[in-house]
Design a protein around this motif. Sequence first.
Motif, PDB file in Angstrom:
ATOM      1  N   LEU A  15       0.904  -1.094   0.071  1.00  0.00           N
ATOM      2  CA  LEU A  15       0.096   0.030   0.103  1.00  0.00           C
ATOM      3  C   LEU A  15       0.948   1.327   0.018  1.00  0.00           C
ATOM      4  N   THR A  16       0.812   1.770  -1.151  1.00  0.00           N
ATOM      5  CA  THR A  16       1.457   3.287  -1.237  1.00  0.00           C
ATOM      6  C   THR A  16       0.683   4.342  -0.389  1.00  0.00           C
ATOM      7  N   LEU A  17       1.007   5.231   0.127  1.00  0.00           N
ATOM      8  CA  LEU A  17       0.460   6.216   0.674  1.00  0.00           C
ATOM      9  C   LEU A  17       1.256   7.639   0.781  1.00  0.00           C
ATOM     10  N   VAL A  18       0.456   8.614   0.340  1.00  0.00           N
ATOM     11  CA  VAL A  18       0.990  10.154   0.280  1.00  0.00           C
ATOM     12  C   VAL A  18       0.575  10.879   1.289  1.00  0.00           C
ATOM     13  N   VAL A  19       1.282  11.545   2.010  1.00  0.00           N
ATOM     14  CA  VAL A  19       0.588  12.328   3.153  1.00  0.00           C
ATOM     15  C   VAL A  19       1.752  13.712   3.464  1.00  0.00           C
ATOM     16  N   LEU A  29      -3.202   5.517  -2.106  1.00  0.00           N
ATOM     17  CA  LEU A  29      -3.988   6.380  -1.130  1.00  0.00           C
ATOM     18  C   LEU A  29      -3.184   7.659  -1.081  1.00  0.00           C
ATOM     19  N   ILE A  30      -4.052   8.567  -0.832  1.00  0.00           N
ATOM     20  CA  ILE A  30      -3.413  10.002  -0.909  1.00  0.00           C
ATOM     21  C   ILE A  30      -4.362  10.919  -0.270  1.00  0.00           C
ATOM     22  N   LYS A  31      -3.557  11.868   0.650  1.00  0.00           N
ATOM     23  CA  LYS A  31      -4.275  12.819   1.421  1.00  0.00           C
ATOM     24  C   LYS A  31      -4.574  13.795   0.281  1.00  0.00           C
ATOM     25  N   LEU A  32      -5.984  14.209   0.281  1.00  0.00           N
ATOM     26  CA  LEU A  32      -6.343  15.458  -0.472  1.00  0.00           C
ATOM     27  C   LEU A  32      -6.903  16.714   0.592  1.00  0.00           C
ATOM     28  N   ASN A  33      -6.698  17.847   0.246  1.00  0.00           N
ATOM     29  CA  ASN A  33      -7.356  18.842   0.853  1.00  0.00           C
ATOM     30  C   ASN A  33      -8.670  19.348   0.148  1.00  0.00           C
ATOM     31  N   TYR A  34      -9.724  19.872   0.784  1.00  0.00           N
ATOM     32  CA  TYR A  34     -11.035  20.258   0.156  1.00  0.00           C
ATOM     33  C   TYR A  34     -10.970  21.674  -0.460  1.00  0.00           C
ATOM     34  N   THR A  35     -10.189  21.941  -1.534  1.00  0.00           N
ATOM     35  CA  THR A  35      -9.947  22.897  -2.191  1.00  0.00           C
ATOM     36  C   THR A  35     -10.803  23.047  -3.435  1.00  0.00           C
ATOM     37  N   ASP A  77      -6.676   5.046 -10.921  1.00  0.00           N
ATOM     38  CA  ASP A  77      -5.470   4.288 -12.077  1.00  0.00           C
ATOM     39  C   ASP A  77      -4.570   3.561 -11.225  1.00  0.00           C
ATOM     40  N   THR A  78      -4.670   3.775  -9.908  1.00  0.00           N
ATOM     41  CA  THR A  78      -3.580   2.924  -9.271  1.00  0.00           C
ATOM     42  C   THR A  78      -4.318   1.672  -8.483  1.00  0.00           C
ATOM     43  N   VAL A  79      -5.525   2.002  -8.085  1.00  0.00           N
ATOM     44  CA  VAL A  79      -6.345   0.858  -7.501  1.00  0.00           C
ATOM     45  C   VAL A  79      -7.468   0.564  -8.472  1.00  0.00           C
ATOM     46  N   THR A  80      -7.094  -0.323  -9.193  1.00  0.00           N
ATOM     47  CA  THR A  80      -7.972  -0.647 -10.600  1.00  0.00           C
ATOM     48  C   THR A  80      -9.336  -1.414 -10.461  1.00  0.00           C
ATOM     49  N   SER A  81      -9.458  -2.113  -9.344  1.00  0.00           N
ATOM     50  CA  SER A  81     -10.696  -2.714  -9.194  1.00  0.00           C
ATOM     51  C   SER A  81     -11.497  -2.583  -7.820  1.00  0.00           C
ATOM     52  N   VAL A  82     -12.708  -2.855  -7.845  1.00  0.00           N
ATOM     53  CA  VAL A  82     -13.696  -2.773  -6.756  1.00  0.00           C
ATOM     54  C   VAL A  82     -12.977  -3.448  -5.375  1.00  0.00           C
ATOM     55  N   ASP A  83     -12.570  -4.917  -5.761  1.00  0.00           N
ATOM     56  CA  ASP A  83     -12.024  -5.612  -4.845  1.00  0.00           C
ATOM     57  C   ASP A  83     -10.756  -4.846  -4.178  1.00  0.00           C
ATOM     58  N   GLU A  84      -9.901  -4.504  -4.857  1.00  0.00           N
ATOM     59  CA  GLU A  84      -8.860  -3.722  -4.233  1.00  0.00           C
ATOM     60  C   GLU A  84      -9.176  -2.443  -3.632  1.00  0.00           C
TER      61      GLU A  84
END
Length: 505
Positions: free
Chosen positions: A46-50, A101-107, A340-347
């Motif tokens: 699991l790659t994560l950007v924060v 998985l990536i953190k986004l800010n509500y802008t 694009d990086t998590v391509t299926s519902v199962d994933e």
Amino acid sequence: MGNKRWILTWGSLFLLLSLLLGCSGEKSSDGMKDAMANDTGPPYPLTLVVNQVGEIPPKDNAMKKAIQAYTNTDLQIQWIPTSSYDEKVNVMIASNELPKLIKLNYTATITGVLKSDLFWEIGPYLNDYKNLSAQNQQFYDNIAVNGKIYGVPLFRELGRAAIHYRKDWFEAAGVKLPKSLDDWYNVIKIMTKVDPDKNGKEDTYGFMLDKRYNQDASSTLTRLSVTQGGPNKWKVENGSFIPEFMTEPFFDTMKLFRKLYDEKLINQDFAVVDAAEIDKAFESGHTAIRISGGNAQTMQDKLVKSVPSPVVEVAALEGPNGRRLPGESGNAGFLAIPKDTVTSVDEMKKVLAFMDKLLDPQMATLLVKGIEGRHWEDKGEFTAPLDPEADAKEVKPYRDTLPQRNESYNITKPMKQTDLFRKNNQITKENEKYIVANPALTLDSATFSERGRLLEQMINDAETNFIMGKIDELAWKEEIEKWKKAGGNKMAQEYKEAYEKSLKR
């Protein structure tokens, strides 16, 4: 001894996990084993950007290993400095170089991206996850785009504001907490004029303002106006959107501040002074009352260093008709899953399961308090912190960037705290029942995206000029007309149209 035990646990997964959960007993350890038994395959990469909080933790630190062990993941975290975070995320989106998985800010930029179908809509799946579905729906509504949920919030309190005040001064002067605007005037005047610190000098204020007194979710002007029946930023009346500054409770609150300023009952430099200076004034014994999102115990601890035997107290915000306060966004951003990086519902469900597990009592305890023997120790009914510096360097980066609720929710055993600290937390938790939502928070407005800050500045300046007596009521109304013509009316119309669309969904 605790540190030695912490170091020696790496030879055994179960020893590490039992160390994490030492205070919770057999039941919690069994729960840990059950969670692991449900996911016995190889660790999910699991790659994560924060955003970076403090120093970047070492690559294979204890916190990360514990999270990986419980969630059965191979975490690869990229930490980006907060100062350049939004810019970097925009580049990653544009270049299609996103993690799972990536953190986004509500802008405005991000809400536009979410409409482009680049991220998974997770709303329809939330009910399948016990912890994610158990959270107040308002948390999710506050990050919705066209009624759709695209991420899990980094939860923060929906209603943080409370009254913090010098109880010793109040009792000595025989005054009670204010509710009506007249009450606020009288209490502030007394606390400014009666020399509450008994030093023979006119060096106290009942109440002080800083230059952000009318801005954003923590606006003092909005918080006080809402207690008097006013709206939170916008009011919906017969389907139309009316800004708070065109309502009677808001204008009455402005008139209170004008009167206080004219009589020199609040600080005359409020339009230029930083919030930090207001904090220092309270902490050094020069202010009686604050409306704040902080904790009263922290204020007491700082005040006692400057003042002999002070007594700080906390109370809920109330008006003439009871408890009422403006709701805040309830998040410090949210974690979203790129398609694009998590391509299926199962994933995608695997990623949601990871975030759901972070809200289990075992993980909530880890993220809030850290590791037993390293960051805290068992004291029977409560736990006690061991090393604040280690907590700041090793626990806080994860606590601030992964979903968790604070100590009022879902941890295995509470941290040992004072009655004042717990009372403040309890008020904050109960505030969720009394918040007034901002009806425009998640609505689309092209005018807001293009000119929102400019329009807001026009009104902020006019409010300050009115309070300082530079303009009268007629000139104030003229400023409102300028705001309408500069785009305010168009923005209100766009909110109305977006609101009507939302009712049809």
